[in-house]
Design a protein around this motif. Structure first.
Motif, PDB file in Angstrom:
ATOM      1  N   PRO A  82       0.817  -1.234   0.000  1.00 33.18           N
ATOM      2  CA  PRO A  82       0.000   0.000   0.000  1.00 33.18           C
ATOM      3  C   PRO A  82       0.841   1.270   0.000  1.00 33.18           C
ATOM      4  N   LEU A  83       2.142   1.149   0.187  1.00 35.24           N
ATOM      5  CA  LEU A  83       2.990   2.338   0.141  1.00 35.24           C
ATOM      6  C   LEU A  83       2.979   2.979  -1.242  1.00 35.24           C
ATOM      7  N   GLN A  88      -4.625  -3.685  -0.855  1.00 40.86           N
ATOM      8  CA  GLN A  88      -3.953  -4.471   0.181  1.00 40.86           C
ATOM      9  C   GLN A  88      -3.710  -5.881  -0.333  1.00 40.86           C
ATOM     10  N   TRP A  89      -2.445  -6.205  -0.517  1.00 43.20           N
ATOM     11  CA  TRP A  89      -2.044  -7.556  -0.924  1.00 43.20           C
ATOM     12  C   TRP A  89      -1.750  -8.384   0.325  1.00 43.20           C
ATOM     13  N   HIS A 131       0.451 -15.792  -6.309  1.00 41.67           N
ATOM     14  CA  HIS A 131       1.290 -15.339  -5.204  1.00 41.67           C
ATOM     15  C   HIS A 131       0.444 -14.401  -4.347  1.00 41.67           C
ATOM     16  N   GLY A 132      -0.438 -14.976  -3.551  1.00 47.69           N
ATOM     17  CA  GLY A 132      -1.269 -14.201  -2.647  1.00 47.69           C
ATOM     18  C   GLY A 132      -2.567 -13.729  -3.309  1.00 47.69           C
ATOM     19  N   ILE A 133      -3.278 -12.874  -2.579  1.00 52.15           N
ATOM     20  CA  ILE A 133      -4.562 -12.336  -3.056  1.00 52.15           C
ATOM     21  C   ILE A 133      -4.670 -10.879  -2.599  1.00 52.15           C
ATOM     22  N   TYR A 134      -5.697 -10.194  -3.097  1.00 48.28           N
ATOM     23  CA  TYR A 134      -5.970  -8.822  -2.654  1.00 48.28           C
ATOM     24  C   TYR A 134      -7.175  -8.839  -1.715  1.00 48.28           C
ATOM     25  N   THR A 168      -2.124 -11.137  -8.996  1.00 52.52           N
ATOM     26  CA  THR A 168      -1.124 -11.882  -8.232  1.00 52.52           C
ATOM     27  C   THR A 168      -0.549 -13.043  -9.031  1.00 52.52           C
ATOM     28  N   LEU A 169      -0.906 -13.150 -10.276  1.00 47.73           N
ATOM     29  CA  LEU A 169      -0.203 -14.051 -11.186  1.00 47.73           C
ATOM     30  C   LEU A 169       1.219 -13.527 -11.409  1.00 47.73           C
ATOM     31  N   ASP A 170       2.073 -14.358 -11.975  1.00 48.20           N
ATOM     32  CA  ASP A 170       3.471 -13.941 -12.188  1.00 48.20           C
ATOM     33  C   ASP A 170       3.949 -14.302 -13.596  1.00 48.20           C
TER      34      ASP A 170
END
Lengths: 218, 208
Positions: A82-83, A88-89, A131-134, A168-170
């Motif tokens: 969030p910076l 928000q991840w 790689h994670g979610i929002y 969050t895909l790569d």
């Protein structure tokens, strides 16, 4: 002429994609520690790949949003903070073995195939692992992909002028690694959406881009 | 106690596999603009998987000076720039991972003692292949520890090119992954490496 800037954290897989003959005329490596407005002024789009330097990006937050304000596109993959991104991840264990153990339960359950990046893709080409979610995205953002729990994986918004796309895909890192062999579909669609040019041919590597010859051609 | 510098380009989760303990103390050396690391107090420099090889190319003279004074280097990443003295990593995608079979070639220092090679070839989720990509062209005199199906170097220990040793993987991640349920695969190899470097340091530090 190169029209997509790939924000570059010095990671080999990012380098592999941008220097592959299939993509090197379209993607320009932008070393993250040299990111300033003048360095990206000539570009139409930016890709911020997985394995990026989040604090360096935060330091250039105004540069990124200034780019968007010109009506250009920015695509963000993997984790974020969030910076610099108004979202928000959250991390999650990476399930990159589902296709062996539970092939009928891929990590993504819902995809909006009307989005230009996803139109025409087969489900297996639209998701390999996450790689994670929002857990929070801008209020008016369009959700493009969700997992089976309804959590947001991919979204986009136009609130900053251009199009901000986040997932969050790569695709950049994994395509550069070349262990997953079917990512041309996704990366080529992404590239066409960002640049208007569709890459063709197989992903081959140029040995001259490695070792003593590295960085000379970028 | 081995003192190591962990090169960081701020990747999420990087520190998880490098937690200081009674055998090794890590300090994180974070890359930023105009990066010029002071490695003078470090006995080991670790370039973990996913590191920044542009920054390391810029710091190559400092890495070389570290090696020349007897410091050790461990690189667990694909160094596409030529900052590793004498050895070259080459990316290659001509063979799918499912065709890769790793085998031990030589191990004069016993770094693979207790390492279950089957777990490097097929991980605990049933996926074939360590996350090593491409191969290494080793320096003359370097020991090839691990090779792939096509006899290409995947892990190299080079105690010849520089005064200090270089331990290199063909981009294969390495660290202490015991918390992830890996006691006798990659973690064992990493812990063996640390033990070897620590004993070497102790030997070199003893008065004659």
């Amino acid at each position: 002429m190169k029209s997509i800037g790939l924000i570059f954290n010095g990671v080999w897989s990012q380098y592999a994609l941008a220097t592959a003959p299939k993509y090197r005329d379209i993607y320009e490596l932008i070393y993250v520690h040299e990111l300033v407005p003048a360095r990206i002024a000539h570009l139409d789009a930016l890709v911020i790949p997985f394995q990026s330097h989040q604090s360096a990006l935060a330091a250039q937050r105004d540069t990124l949003y200034g780019f968007l304000a010109q009506g250009k596109k920015v695509a963000v993959f993997g984790d974020s903070t969030p910076l610099w991104l108004d979202a928000q991840w959250e991390d999650r264990p990476v399930n990159n073995y589902w296709w062996v153990k539970t092939p009928d339960q891929p990590p993504i359950a819902h995809t909006d195939y009307t989005h230009p990046v996803y139109a025409g893709l087969q489900p297996r080409h639209a998701c390999w692992h996450l790689h994670g979610i929002y857990t929070r995205i801008p209020a008016e953002a369009r959700v493009i992909q969700r997992n089976a729990d309804g959590e947001v994986v991919t979204w986009e918004t136009t609130r900053y002028g251009g199009v901000l796309f986040a997932s969050t895909l790569d695709p950049i890192v994994e395509h550069g690694i070349q262990q997953i062999r079917h990512l041309d579909h996704y990366v080529d669609k992404l590239t066409a959406w960002l640049s208007g040019r569709t890459p063709t041919g197989p992903f081959i590597l140029d040995p001259a881009a490695y070792g003593e010859g590295a960085l000379l051609s970028v | 106690m081995l003192h190591a510098a962990l090169i960081s380009n701020a990747l999420a989760g990087l520190d998880d596999a490098f937690v200081s303990n009674e055998h090794i103390h890590y300090r994180t050396e974070t890359i930023g603009p105009m990066w010029a690391p002071d490695l003078s107090a470090d006995e080991l420099v670790i370039a973990p998987n996913g590191t920044d090889h542009v920054a390391l190319w810029g710091a190559r003279d400092r890495i070389r000076a570290h090696l020349d004074r007897g410091g050790a280097l461990a690189c667990f990443c694909g160094w596409f720039t030529a900052w590793v003295p004498g050895n070259r990593w080459i990316h290659d995608n001509t063979h799918p991972t499912r065709e890769v079979e790793l085998r031990l070639v030589s191990d004069q220092r016993g770094l693979f003692n207790g390492v279950d090679l089957a777990k490097l070839n097929v991980n605990r989720h049933g996926i074939r292949g360590w996350w090593a990509c491409g191969y290494i062209e080793p320096a003359p005199g370097a020991e090839v520890l691990l090779a792939d199906t096509w006899d290409r170097a995947i892990v190299v220990l080079d105690e010849t090119t520089t005064n200090g040793p270089q331990f290199l993987t063909a981009s294969g991640p390495l660290g202490d992954y015991r918390r992830d349920g890996d006691p006798d695969g990659l973690s064992r190899l990493y812990l063996n490496l640390i033990a070897h470097l620590a004993s070497r340091h102790l030997t070199q530090s003893l008065p004659l």
